[in-house]
Scaffold this active site. Structure first.
Site, PDB file in Angstrom:
ATOM      1  N   ASP A  98      -4.178  -8.852  12.608  1.00 44.69           N
ATOM      2  CA  ASP A  98      -3.459  -8.836  11.148  1.00 44.69           C
ATOM      3  C   ASP A  98      -2.918 -10.268  10.970  1.00 44.69           C
ATOM      4  O   ASP A  98      -2.285 -10.915  11.586  1.00 44.69           O
ATOM      5  CB  ASP A  98      -1.991  -7.807  11.307  1.00 44.69           C
ATOM      6  CG  ASP A  98      -1.340  -7.701  10.137  1.00 44.69           C
ATOM      7  OD1 ASP A  98      -1.222  -6.620   9.920  1.00 44.69           O
ATOM      8  OD2 ASP A  98      -0.876  -8.798   9.467  1.00 44.69           O
ATOM      9  N   THR A 134      -0.732   7.556  -1.059  1.00 40.85           N
ATOM     10  CA  THR A 134      -2.046   7.584  -2.066  1.00 40.85           C
ATOM     11  C   THR A 134      -2.946   6.532  -1.191  1.00 40.85           C
ATOM     12  O   THR A 134      -4.138   6.441  -1.239  1.00 40.85           O
ATOM     13  CB  THR A 134      -1.741   7.138  -3.271  1.00 40.85           C
ATOM     14  OG1 THR A 134      -1.386   5.886  -3.425  1.00 40.85           O
ATOM     15  CG2 THR A 134      -0.853   8.153  -4.180  1.00 40.85           C
ATOM     16  N   ARG A 187       0.823  -1.058  -0.052  1.00 42.28           N
ATOM     17  CA  ARG A 187       0.078   0.054  -0.034  1.00 42.28           C
ATOM     18  C   ARG A 187       1.030   1.410  -0.127  1.00 42.28           C
ATOM     19  O   ARG A 187       1.652   1.516   0.790  1.00 42.28           O
ATOM     20  CB  ARG A 187      -0.973  -0.162   1.168  1.00 42.28           C
ATOM     21  CG  ARG A 187      -1.851   1.098   1.114  1.00 42.28           C
ATOM     22  CD  ARG A 187      -2.590   1.139   2.668  1.00 42.28           C
ATOM     23  NE  ARG A 187      -3.495  -0.143   2.951  1.00 42.28           N
ATOM     24  CZ  ARG A 187      -4.685   0.122   3.260  1.00 42.28           C
ATOM     25  NH1 ARG A 187      -5.214   1.473   3.416  1.00 42.28           N
ATOM     26  NH2 ARG A 187      -5.488  -0.871   3.586  1.00 42.28           N
ATOM     27  N   ASP A 204       0.874 -10.864  10.321  1.00 44.49           N
ATOM     28  CA  ASP A 204       1.260 -10.996  11.528  1.00 44.49           C
ATOM     29  C   ASP A 204       1.259 -12.249  12.280  1.00 44.49           C
ATOM     30  O   ASP A 204       2.253 -12.731  13.049  1.00 44.49           O
ATOM     31  CB  ASP A 204       1.147  -9.465  12.442  1.00 44.49           C
ATOM     32  CG  ASP A 204       1.774  -8.481  11.790  1.00 44.49           C
ATOM     33  OD1 ASP A 204       2.976  -8.545  11.155  1.00 44.49           O
ATOM     34  OD2 ASP A 204       1.507  -7.421  12.270  1.00 44.49           O
TER      35      ASP A 204
HETATM   36  N1  URA Z   1      -5.646  -7.354   6.735  1.00 43.98           N
HETATM   37  C1  URA Z   1      -5.442  -7.911   7.934  1.00 43.98           C
HETATM   38  O1  URA Z   1      -4.551  -8.773   8.180  1.00 43.98           O
HETATM   39  N2  URA Z   1      -6.490  -7.974   8.995  1.00 43.98           N
HETATM   40  C2  URA Z   1      -7.260  -7.051   8.952  1.00 43.98           C
HETATM   41  O2  URA Z   1      -8.215  -6.824   9.873  1.00 43.98           O
HETATM   42  C3  URA Z   1      -7.646  -6.202   7.653  1.00 43.98           C
HETATM   43  C4  URA Z   1      -6.702  -6.284   6.675  1.00 43.98           C
END
Ligand code: URA
Length: 209
Positions: free
Chosen positions: A200, A108, A104, A203
């Site tokens: 996430d 932007t 990302r 992660d």
């Molecule tokens: N990406 C993720 O890993 N978790 C989310 O809640 C949103 C995007």
């Protein structure tokens, strides 16, 4: 309009609860995601066409059914999509695998393609784009754009958890794409995380937090 399929098999729902649980450690998280991916592969292939062939059993000749039609291609979005790949390959060992890497842009906030490697016959395959989380839909839309620009026409999405905003965004831009999820959650928070979600996914899969 593409359909949204919620894979509500009890085994998927049971395992998803432990995937969501913040106390689940990296090893168990990885194993559970792998198992749910296998179960979702079963659901996503429910409608693949079959053809009859004759087969000789030890007792008699008979007609058996085998999968026909387009061969499959799997396209995990890097990096979290890799966490679901092996689970799908277990059921679809002949599928070829392409990779799409997106990050990302911090200014932007738009997804930028940094890596794409696809099978040479990708346009002839039915593709399953794999990403655990369908949040805003930005990455999914960008990955599908990459595939369509290269001539791919038959594309499905597989996500563990989706936000309604992401589903709508993908279907607004790519109404031909069916989306298979284990759960449709409430929505997104101010940081773009799915609520309640699972945090996430990258992660938690790779222990990077
Ligand atoms: N990406 C993720 O890993 N978790 C989310 O809640 C949103 C995007």
């Amino acid at each position: 309009m593409g359909k949204l399929v919620i894979c509500d098999h009890p085994l998927i729902q049971h395992k998803l609860t432990f995937i969501r649980d913040m106390r689940t450690n990296t090893k168990d998280f990885r194993e559970l995601v792998d198992e749910v991916a296998t179960l979702m592969a079963y659901e996503i292939t429910r409608e693949v066409p079959l053809e009859s062939i004759s087969v000789q059993t030890p007792v008699a000749e008979t007609q058996g059914k085998v999968i026909s039609g387009r061969m499959l291609g799997l396209v995990p979005i890097l990096r979290a999509g890799l966490g679901m790949l092996d689970g799908v390959v277990k059921l679809l060992p002949a599928a070829k695998v392409g990779h799409v890497g997106l990050f990302r842009d911090p200014e932007t906030l738009q997804p930028v393609e940094y890596y794409t490697k696809l099978p040479t016959d990708v346009t002839e395959r039915e593709l399953i784009v794999i990403d655990p989380m369908l949040a805003t839909g930005g990455s999914a839309i960008a990955a599908i754009d990459v595939l369509k620009k290269r001539g791919c026409t038959q594309i499905k999405m597989m996500n563990l958890v989706a936000a309604p905003e992401g589903v709508k965004a993908v279907h607004d831009v790519h109404p031909d794409v069916d989306i298979y999820v284990a759960a449709l959650d409430e929505g997104l928070n101010d940081h773009g995380y799915i609520v309640p979600g699972l945090g996430d996914a990258g992660d938690r899969l790779y222990g990077t937090k």
